[in-house]
Write a protein that holds these residues in place. Structure first.
Motif, mmCIF file in Angstrom:
data_model
loop_
_atom_site.group_PDB
_atom_site.id
_atom_site.type_symbol
_atom_site.label_atom_id
_atom_site.label_comp_id
_atom_site.label_asym_id
_atom_site.label_seq_id
_atom_site.Cartn_x
_atom_site.Cartn_y
_atom_site.Cartn_z
ATOM 1 N N ALA A 203 -11.299 10.633 1.199
ATOM 2 C CA ALA A 203 -11.122 10.591 -0.255
ATOM 3 C C ALA A 203 -11.288 11.990 -0.821
ATOM 4 C CB ALA A 203 -12.129 9.637 -0.898
ATOM 5 N N ALA A 204 -10.532 12.284 -1.882
ATOM 6 C CA ALA A 204 -10.580 13.604 -2.510
ATOM 7 C C ALA A 204 -10.372 13.460 -4.006
ATOM 8 C CB ALA A 204 -9.534 14.542 -1.912
ATOM 9 N N ALA A 256 -3.501 6.340 -1.450
ATOM 10 C CA ALA A 256 -3.550 5.678 -2.756
ATOM 11 C C ALA A 256 -4.016 6.715 -3.766
ATOM 12 C CB ALA A 256 -4.500 4.493 -2.737
ATOM 13 N N VAL A 257 -3.204 6.946 -4.803
ATOM 14 C CA VAL A 257 -3.498 7.966 -5.805
ATOM 15 C C VAL A 257 -3.699 7.263 -7.146
ATOM 16 C CG1 VAL A 257 -2.727 10.060 -6.964
ATOM 17 C CG2 VAL A 257 -2.106 9.660 -4.565
ATOM 18 N N SER A 258 -4.854 7.542 -7.781
ATOM 19 C CA SER A 258 -5.144 7.012 -9.120
ATOM 20 C C SER A 258 -5.311 8.199 -10.053
ATOM 21 C CB SER A 258 -6.420 6.161 -9.108
ATOM 22 O OG SER A 258 -6.712 5.689 -10.400
ATOM 23 N N GLN A 259 -4.491 8.254 -11.093
ATOM 24 C CA GLN A 259 -4.501 9.396 -12.023
ATOM 25 C C GLN A 259 -4.977 8.939 -13.378
ATOM 26 O OE1 GLN A 259 -1.398 12.526 -11.963
ATOM 27 N NE2 GLN A 259 -0.941 11.897 -14.044
ATOM 28 N N SER A 260 -5.916 9.718 -13.976
ATOM 29 C CA SER A 260 -6.467 9.361 -15.282
ATOM 30 C C SER A 260 -5.530 9.808 -16.396
ATOM 31 C CB SER A 260 -7.834 10.027 -15.465
ATOM 32 O OG SER A 260 -8.272 9.875 -16.795
ATOM 33 N N PRO A 261 -5.150 8.894 -17.284
ATOM 34 C CA PRO A 261 -4.327 9.307 -18.435
ATOM 35 C C PRO A 261 -5.131 10.090 -19.463
ATOM 36 C CG PRO A 261 -4.902 6.984 -18.606
ATOM 37 C CD PRO A 261 -5.414 7.448 -17.270
ATOM 38 N N LEU A 262 -6.467 10.057 -19.354
ATOM 39 C CA LEU A 262 -7.306 10.747 -20.327
ATOM 40 C C LEU A 262 -7.501 12.215 -19.965
ATOM 41 C CD1 LEU A 262 -10.034 8.001 -20.821
ATOM 42 C CD2 LEU A 262 -8.026 8.437 -22.216
ATOM 43 N N THR A 263 -7.754 12.487 -18.680
ATOM 44 C CA THR A 263 -8.087 13.851 -18.266
ATOM 45 C C THR A 263 -6.995 14.502 -17.438
ATOM 46 O OG1 THR A 263 -9.190 13.091 -16.255
ATOM 47 C CG2 THR A 263 -10.520 13.219 -18.268
ATOM 48 N N GLY A 264 -6.078 13.717 -16.867
ATOM 49 C CA GLY A 264 -5.070 14.288 -15.973
ATOM 50 C C GLY A 264 -5.582 14.518 -14.571
ATOM 51 N N SER A 266 -7.109 13.289 -10.855
ATOM 52 C CA SER A 266 -6.698 12.202 -9.970
ATOM 53 C C SER A 266 -7.628 12.106 -8.773
ATOM 54 C CB SER A 266 -5.252 12.411 -9.506
ATOM 55 O OG SER A 266 -5.095 13.675 -8.880
ATOM 56 N N VAL A 267 -7.629 10.909 -8.186
ATOM 57 C CA VAL A 267 -8.402 10.639 -6.979
ATOM 58 C C VAL A 267 -7.445 10.066 -5.944
ATOM 59 C CG1 VAL A 267 -10.227 9.257 -5.945
ATOM 60 C CG2 VAL A 267 -10.571 10.271 -8.190
ATOM 61 N N ALA A 268 -7.513 10.574 -4.713
ATOM 62 C CA ALA A 268 -6.655 10.081 -3.634
ATOM 63 C C ALA A 268 -7.522 9.621 -2.468
ATOM 64 C CB ALA A 268 -5.691 11.180 -3.177
ATOM 65 N N VAL A 269 -7.130 8.498 -1.876
ATOM 66 C CA VAL A 269 -7.800 7.976 -0.684
ATOM 67 C C VAL A 269 -6.742 7.899 0.422
ATOM 68 C CG1 VAL A 269 -9.075 6.079 0.323
ATOM 69 C CG2 VAL A 269 -9.438 6.670 -2.074
ATOM 70 N N PHE A 270 -6.982 8.643 1.534
ATOM 71 C CA PHE A 270 -6.019 8.720 2.633
ATOM 72 C C PHE A 270 -6.458 7.812 3.781
ATOM 73 C CE2 PHE A 270 -3.637 12.413 1.167
ATOM 74 C CZ PHE A 270 -4.542 13.022 0.304
ATOM 75 N N VAL A 271 -5.489 7.159 4.391
ATOM 76 C CA VAL A 271 -5.727 6.353 5.591
ATOM 77 C C VAL A 271 -4.589 6.664 6.565
ATOM 78 C CG1 VAL A 271 -6.031 4.060 6.537
ATOM 79 C CG2 VAL A 271 -6.778 4.543 4.196
ATOM 80 N N ARG A 272 -4.945 6.978 7.808
ATOM 81 C CA ARG A 272 -3.915 7.276 8.800
ATOM 82 C C ARG A 272 -3.043 6.040 9.035
ATOM 83 N NH1 ARG A 272 -8.275 9.682 11.442
ATOM 84 N NH2 ARG A 272 -8.321 8.011 12.967
#
Length: 779
Positions: A203-204, A256-264, A266-272
């Protein structure tokens, strides 16, 4: 026409028959098993995808909440009255107290509109940083929009790698300053660690520029670098994305990428991809291998185990049916086969089905554990998750949300009315209005409200929700999180109370400043008086020398005239002697009065020679007491309050005597109907005198107060009493120089005179004389 005999005569080999039988039964079974396994694997992968998305969404909501809390804290600081004065040093000390209470904050910076740092908590107040403005885009955005902005990743000269938030300090609708909080990027590591993600998940957190702020694996080497190329494929306008491609995690990965409409951010969770596809691959390989083995055994032993094979196939079909129905606990074994022939391959195929069922159980358990970790993260953040199905009005709460509402797990009714019943009566209308607005605009949901728990306790909650649309584009459900912010509300109330106290202190300080302004005006007035006295003194000195020559002549002839009374001619005429004596006495008295006037003029003009010595103030007052007993009428009482062992002063004894005499005679004239005249001596510190007189330099002063209970003076009269020739007395015999001379003598002794008066309440003249080392001895 069908001929049974012909058919009976047609012979087929047992092998061919069994091969056809085995092929006709085994191959479809294998295809069915593979299809079922593929179906389950796809469902499992879809569940995994949902889990990864939920994790990314929860992390993004937690990140938004943390940034929003930081913005609200800065906005509370921006309302400080210290920024109105401005009193930046006191505001600096205030934010110093706030900084340790904010988790992950490095420093707080106040900028002017040019971007210069007015202060930075990483430096002392008097040493602001004058270097380049870090992350100028967010600074200009605050100036343009007058709204808070997020600071993307930057490497500061003092704070190092950091992010942060900026808020405008608005006064009358205009930006006056920009207040910034610099935050450690590792703050966001807490949200990632609390998730306890599987070891093969990465996750990043990224800022608006897609710069890595934190990463669960090898974060130190990746913070500050650009995001994976895979992330750039995400739709910049979408709040959630599911991507597949090459990444730094693996050449083939899912994200899976989730982007905040408030701040711009994002958080990404990677799975091989190998992790996602492994169950399907293993199941298919196992199934194919077992199928091939069964087919080989069937061809070889078809004529021997035809009955057993048929029975075994039936058992396997039953096991496949159970697996399709989700009965993953069913174990397919050869014990279910009626035939006494035990076929090892069939039993191995049964075990393959069992292992496939076990894998499905494991993945289901993994999904349950992932959900558990999400619940743990929500509990750690004192949050609960909820979902509202708009079509059937069903509401689902997580156990954490039930706990926030004071309910036991599983006791929430599940209906919208059950949710509405817990809302505080005063907040029901605002909450329903916000829900209505969200449904109409199909936008995000955010509301702060109170609830009343079953035990009667009132708690403050803040809820964030996101609208999920159906295939027809209409609202289908609303999902979100809710957090208990009661402590934050209490802190805000406490902050408001402190602000009120600070405002009271500011009012006190303002009053003190007004007093200082009044004192400064008084000093300026005294300076003008001194300048006038000095100018008139020079004029009076010239007059005094000429007038003294005339008086000397008058007095000399008057004395000769008086000596002439002894002549024989005058002795023979008593009447002439009486007239001459009366006239000579009048001339002498007028001459002496003129001489006294000249002495005052010379003193006023500072033309007389002075004899400085140590003077005992108490002895000075006692000498004055003797003279005053003859000058004061019996209607005026004289009271003395003297310091028992006062310090002596360095000065001219006669002139100091004249100062006190002139003030006391002026007090006598202010009490025509009688009263009380008080004289008091005391020692005061130099700081007290400096607070009233700017030029006071001595460490300590002797203070002599002369107080009367007479008529008092107006402020206009009080401003003019030290002017030369100004008097409120009858002009017969009044020169108007008494207080002026006293003022000049005290100034010549490096002292000060102060007057406090009120009409009908009398007056107090305070004389301050410096106490010097040379005057400490007694002579």
């Amino acid at each position: 026409m069908y001929d049974k005999d012909a058919m009976s005569r047609r012979q087929f080999s047992l092998r061919s028959h069994l091969i056809l039988l085995v092929g006709a039964t085994t191959i479809p079974l294998l295809v069915f098993a593979v299809a079922m396994i593929v179906l389950f694997a796809r469902n499992e992968r879809a569940a995994l995808e949902d889990s990864v998305k939920d994790t990314a969404r929860a992390l993004m909501l937690a990140t938004d909440a943390e940034l929003d809390n930081s913005v609200k804290t800065l906005e509370a600081l921006a309302t400080s009255d210290y920024l109105d004065a401005p009193d930046l040093e006191r505001f600096y000390r205030r934010v110093q107290r706030v900084l340790p209470t904010q988790r992950g904050w490095k420093t707080i910076i106040l900028h002017d509109l040019s971007g210069n740092q007015l202060f930075n908590l990483l430096r002392p107040f008097a040493q602001p940083w004058q270097g380049r403005l870090a992350e100028a885009d967010s600074f200009h955005k605050v100036l343009q929009t007058k709204k808070p902005a997020i600071i993307n990743y930057t490497m500061g000269p003092l704070a190092g790698p950091s992010v942060g938030v900026r808020v405008p300090v608005l006064r009358e609708g205009r930006v006056r300053y920009v207040l910034s909080a610099v935050i450690e990027p590792r703050l966001f590591a807490d949200f990632l660690l609390k998730q306890k993600l599987p070891s093969d998940w990465v996750a990043a957190v990224y800022d608006q520029q897609k710069t890595i702020l934190h990463r669960t694996h090898d974060s130190d080497n990746w913070v500050g670098k650009r995001a994976d190329p895979l992330i750039s494929q995400a739709d910049p306008h979408a709040t959630e994305s599911w991507l597949k491609g090459s990444s730094r995690v693996d050449p083939s990965s899912y994200a899976a990428v989730s982007q905040s409409p408030l701040t711009g951010w994002s958080v990404a969770v990677f799975v091989r991809a190998a992790v996602v596809n492994a169950p399907l691959r293993r199941s298919v390989l196992y199934t194919v291998a077992v199928g091939a083995a069964l087919l080989a055994v069937g061809v070889t032993l078809a004529w021997v185990v035809s009955q057993s094979t048929a029975g075994s196939i039936k058992a396997l079909v039953k096991g496949a049916e159970d697996l399709g129905l989700g009965k993953t606990t069913t174990t397919v074994t050869t014990t279910t086969i009626d035939s006494p022939i035990h076929v090892a391959e069939v039993q191995e195929l049964s075990q393959a089905f069992t292992r496939a069922a076990g894998l499905i159980q494991e993945r289901s358990q993994a999904l349950r554990e992932s959900e558990g970790r999400l619940q743990l993260a929500l509990a750690a953040g004192r949050m609960g998750a909820w979902e509202w199905n708009i079509s059937n009005n069903q509401v689902t709460w997580s156990p954490g949300l039930e706990e926030i509402h004071g309910l036991k797990p599983g006791t929430f009714g599940g209906q919208f009315e059950d949710f509405k019943r817990d809302i505080h009566p005063e907040d029901v209308a605002p909450v329903l209005a916000e829900i209505e607005r969200t449904l109409e605009a199909c936008s995000d949901y955010h509301v702060v409200y109170r609830i009343q728990r079953p035990d009667g306790a009132v708690r403050w909650l803040e809820t964030f929700g996101r609208m999920v649309l159906g295939g027809d584009g209409k609202p289908e459900k609303l999902v979100g999180v809710c957090m208990d912010i009661t402590e934050r509300k209490q802190a805000e109330e406490e902050l408001g109370r402190l602000n009120a106290e600070l405002e009271a202190r500011v009012d006190e300080r303002t009053a003190e400043l007004l007093r200082n302004v009044e004192q400064r005006e008084k000093l300026e007035e005294q300076l003008r008086e001194a300048q006038k006295v000095e100018a008139i003194g020079m004029f009076a000195g010239g007059i005094a020398y000429d007038f003294n020559s005339i008086l000397s002549t008058i007095v000399g002839y008057a004395r000769q005239l008086r000596f002439g009374l002894e002549s024989d001619q005058v002795q023979r005429s008593p009447e002439a002697r009486t007239i001459i004596r009366r006239n000579s006495d009048a001339i002498l008295q007028a001459g002496e009065n003129g001489t006294n006037l000249v002495r005052q003029l010379l003193t006023f003009a500072r033309k007389t020679s002075l004899s400085y010595q140590s003077v005992d103030p108490n002895a000075l007052v006692h000498e004055l007491e003797k003279d005053l007993k003859e000058e004061l009428p019996k209607t005026i009482a004289l009271r003395l309050s003297l310091e028992p062992d006062p310090p002596w002063v360095w000065g001219d004894h006669n002139q100091l005597q004249q100062v006190l005499s002139n003030i006391c005679l002026n007090a006598r004239d202010a009490m025509p109907d009688g009263g009380t005249l008080s004289i008091r001596t005391s020692k005061v510190p130099g700081s007290e005198v400096r607070a009233r007189f700017r030029g006071a330099a001595a460490e300590a002063y002797l203070r002599i107060d002369v107080t009367d209970t007479g008529m008092g003076m107006s402020q206009e009269t009080r401003r003019r009493i030290f002017e030369p020739f100004f008097t409120m007395k009858d002009l017969n015999g009044a020169t108007g120089l008494g207080l002026t001379v006293a003022y000049g003598i005290v100034q010549g002794h490096s002292g000060f005179i102060d007057v406090k008066t009120e009409i009908g309440r009398g007056s107090t003249f305070s004389v301050y004389l410096p106490i010097r080392q040379a005057a400490e001895g007694r002579v």
